[in-house]
Structure formats: structure tokens, C-alpha cells
Design an enzyme around this catalytic site. Structure first.
Site, PDB file in Angstrom:
ATOM      1  CB  SER A 183      -0.926  -0.011   1.220  1.00  0.00           C
ATOM      2  OG  SER A 183      -1.793  -1.116   1.166  1.00  0.00           O
ATOM      3  N   GLY A 185       0.829   4.124  -1.514  1.00  0.00           N
ATOM      4  CA  GLY A 185       0.234   5.444  -1.340  1.00  0.00           C
ATOM      5  C   GLY A 185       0.024   5.799   0.122  1.00  0.00           C
ATOM      6  CG  ASP A 186      -2.621   3.692   2.818  1.00  0.00           C
ATOM      7  OD1 ASP A 186      -3.346   4.683   2.991  1.00  0.00           O
ATOM      8  OD2 ASP A 186      -3.065   2.594   2.449  1.00  0.00           O
ATOM      9  CB  SER A 187       4.082   3.737   3.024  1.00  0.00           C
ATOM     10  OG  SER A 187       3.566   2.509   3.488  1.00  0.00           O
ATOM     11  CB  SER A 190       2.733   7.533   6.704  1.00  0.00           C
ATOM     12  OG  SER A 190       1.556   6.764   6.754  1.00  0.00           O
TER      13      SER A 190
END
Length: 415
Positions: A183, A185-187, A190
Site C-alpha cells: 500500500s 500510497g498510504d506509506s 504517512s
């Protein structure tokens, strides 16, 4: 199968570890779930911040049950939940909302990754909390940001990676765009949230600005990674496409098959590096060719150059390829999987595998984190806690809550 934890030279135990990181004294309230919000506070907790993670009573963060499990708990949870204090509060309950408002008044940073508008519906938006804590850094992570026509759309990382333009560049020409098996895009979101938080804290502590909202959109953080794509289109109408294992406009940088069917990555795109690479593989004619002396010329002759490198690699096993190229200072390396990383002495020497103890006296290996700070290093104090493990401790210490009040909240399923 390799016993990864047992093979590591740099094992660390969380027994008696104190967090000496640079974020000591910063208190963070995490209201997110799954990846983007929680990973943000994981990194901040690793470097010394106190993180209070709010979770739904009896359910917890869904990531506690994702992918491979150790007993009834996800292996991933032990990593992403590390160093956090788990407090259970029902955010949909009016009394739960009061608790969160009171906790936010005691914190430096709030992190949430709900759909825009949800926090306001609960009376927990930035304006709701500003009066009691004007210095609060209120961090919001969503798919499309807090404003604009797409703001209220659901925005998972996979969808936002496509919307950002990032996915269009991945894969091979003429085939469906591919995603990394992560994932991503999430990291990346963040990391942008962390940058925003640290900048906002810096502005606050230097008297430039009090608390403020940090608005992070997943698609924008991936858009941030697109290098020269925008000016190339805006000024010249160029639409960069997927290019397989190559990098458009930079030659040579590619992945090549070796004699033993393993793949090596070679980056020979510097002018002097290219000459050394071509000389080593027996193509002195390319090394001395003025038409290939700079990157612009090499782009024109990309196919000939890649064919020559491919032919040479196919005649040697990967170990030999890497040794020969490293001897002449040409960047080259293998494509590692998890087992390769676990057995590599460099990963071990850099502390990227941390073995920590669990409450049942067993141990688990989780990834170390970077960057490496020599004076105030981060570290894992404890693996992801049990659901609600710190509820009474936090509410008692920060809100002076009595035992009678705690019992009442439990009876009403607020905590």
C-alpha cells in the site's frame, strides 16, 4: 526455512529499553486506523513521541487481524502498533467524544484519517478543539484532501495512486498498469504527514505560528513523486508512459537476466560510469563512441546499449556480474526478497531486524526504522499492545479519572 530471528547479529530486546529519541516530550493522539494515520504515529513513536492510540472497544484497529497471524493477533500489528498506548473509546458515543476532547487538550498533535467531515460530525474537528488547545497540530490524512470537489469521496491508496498519475507509469507498454505489492500510497502519505507535523511543531515552538491543520491528501503525496512529468507535459506536451524495467530518458538503467536466471539491476547512466561499464563488458567501442558520451546520445542508442549489457549478463552468474561491476565502481545489485534481506550481513549490521519480546515471553522480529540518528536514536520499546491495555492508565494519569468513573464508562460501553 531460515530461523530469521535466530540468525541475526543485531538482535535487540525491548526489555528495559527507554526511548531516547528526539521527540521526547511530544504527546500524540492517534484517531486513525489501518495504514496511513497509524504508520505516521508509528514512526513518531519510534523516535520518542508518546502516542495514545484510540481504538473502538471490543474491535480495535482492523489491522490487528490483517494478513498472517500469531495467535489471534496480526504479525503486522506488532510492528505498526509498537510503542503506542492502546486506549479504547467509542467515538460515536457522546461521552466518548467528551473523553477525546479532553485528551486532545493534553496533546501536541492529533492524527486522524477518517473521511472528511466525520470528525466534525462527532464534534472533534479542528475548530471544536482549538479553544481548549490552540497550540494543537491537527493532522488530517484523506484520499483527496479536505477541500475540492473530490474531498468527500472514499480514497483508498490503490485508487489514489491511479488518480495521482503514479500508476500510469508502472508496468509495460500496452499492458494494464501494475501496482507494487504494497500500500505504497498510504506509506508515502504517512511520510508527508510526518514532514508536515514536524514543520508545524517547529513553527509553533519558534513562535512563528500556533497550532495549525496539516492537510495531507494521498493522491497529492504520490503526485509529489512524479519528478519532471508536469513541466514536460505543460511545456512540451509530453505524456510519459510506462516503460517496463527502464527509466524514460535515462540510459542505461535497467534490470538484466544473468546466467543463473537471477536478475541484476545496473545503473550505468553517469558519463564516466558508462565508460567503465562498457569497458568492463568488452564494448570499448561504445565506451569511446562520442555519440554515447552523454545521456542525450545514449537515449538515442538505448536499444543497442541494453542489448550489449544483456548479452554480457547472460554469460555470467549474478554473483560474478556484481563482483566485476563493483570492482570498477559501477552501481549494481540483486533484487532481494524477504529471505535474502534477513540473511544479508549489511541489513543486520544496520539494525533493520529488531527482535522484541511479547508478554507471553515469546519474541517477534519486526523491522527497524530509519533514519539513523547518532545522538538521539529511535527504538522499539514494546510491540503492539493488547486492545485497551493502557485505557485505565491514560485516563487516570491525564484526566484524573476516578475508579468509579472508569467503572461507569465501562458499564456504558464507552471504553
Amino acid at each position: 526455512m531460515v530461523d530469521t530471528a535466530a540468525s541475526l547479529n543485531n538482535e535487540t530486546s525491548n526489555q528495559g529499553v527507554s526511548n531516547r529519541g528526539p521527540l521526547q516530550g511530544i504527546r500524540i493522539l492517534e484517531l486513525g486506523q489501518l495504514i496511513a494515520g497509524p504508520f505516521t504515529s508509528t514512526m513518531l513513536a519510534y523516535f520518542g513521541a508518546e502516542v495514545i492510540k484510540i481504538e473502538p472497544p471490543g474491535i480495535g484497529d482492523p489491522i490487528r487481524r490483517w494478513r498472517s497471524m500469531k495467535g489471534d493477533t496480526s504479525l503486522w500489528w506488532y510492528s505498526i502498533g509498537r510503542n503506542k498506548k492502546s486506549v479504547t473509546v467509542d467515538l460515536r458515543h457522546p461521552e466518548g467524544q467528551v473523553l477525546v476532547r479532553d485528551l486532545a487538550a493534553q496533546c501536541d498533535v492529533l492524527i486522524e484519517n477518517f473521511r472528511p467531515g466525520v470528525m466534525e460530525d462527532w464534534g472533534l474537528g479542528p475548530e471544536d478543539l482549538k479553544a481548549a488547545n490552540p497550540a494543537l497540530v491537527y493532522t488530517r490524512i484523506s484520499g483527496y484532501g479536505q477541500t475540492g470537489p473530490n474531498a468527500e469521496k472514499p480514497g483508498f491508496a490503490s485508487v489514489c495512486e491511479g488518480f495521482s498519475g503514479f500508476r500510469h507509469l508502472n508496468g509495460f507498454p500496452g499492458e494494464a498498469p501494475v501496482r507494487p505489492n504494497l500500500s505504497l500510497g498510504d506509506s508515502i502519505a504517512s511520510l508527508h504527514a510526518i514532514i508536515g507535523i514536524l514543520m508545524a511543531l517547529n513553527a509553533r515552538d519558534r513562535g512563528i505560528h500556533k497550532g495549525q491543520v496539516v492537510d495531507v491528501a494521498l493522491y497529492e503525496t504520490m503526485f509529489n513523486m512524479l519528478e519532471s512529468l508536469v513541466p514536460e507535459y505543460a511545456e512540451e506536451g509530453i505524456i510519459r508512459e510506462a516503460s517496463g524495467t527502464t527509466l524514460t530518458g535515462i540510459v542505461p538503467t535497467n534490470t538484466y537476466r544473468c546466467l543463473d536466471d537471477k536478475f541484476v539491476i545496473i545503473g550505468g547512466n553517469g558519463d564516466s560510469i558508462f565508460k567503465r561499464l562498457m569497458t568492463e563488458i568488452g564494448r570499448k567501442d561504445f565506451a569511446d563512441d562520442p555519440a554515447m558520451a552523454d545521456n542525450a546520445g545514449r537515449v538515442i542508442h538505448q536499444q543497442k546499449i541494453d542489448d550489449a549489457i544483456s548479452q554480457w549478463c547472460l554469460g555470467h552468474p549474478i554473483k560474478s556480474v556484481i563482483e566485476k561491476l563493483e570492482a570498477v565502481r559501477v552501481p549494481a545489485g540483486p533484487i532481494y526478497n524477504a529471505e535474502d534481506m534477513a540473511n544479508d550481513p549489511h541489513f543486520q549490521a544496520r539494525g533493520l531486524f529488531e527482535k522484541v519480546s511479547l508478554e507471553d515471553s515469546s519474541t517477534i522480529t519486526i523491522p527497524g526504522m530509519s533514519p539513523k540518528l547518532v545522538g538521539t536514536p529511535g527504538g522499539t520499546q514494546w510491540a503492539g499492545p493488547k486492545l485497551g491495555q493502557h485505557t485505565e492508565e491514560v485516563l487516570t494519569e491525564l484526566l484524573d479519572m476516578t475508579a468509579e468513573r472508569l467503572a461507569s464508562l465501562k458499564n456504558n460501553a464507552v471504553i
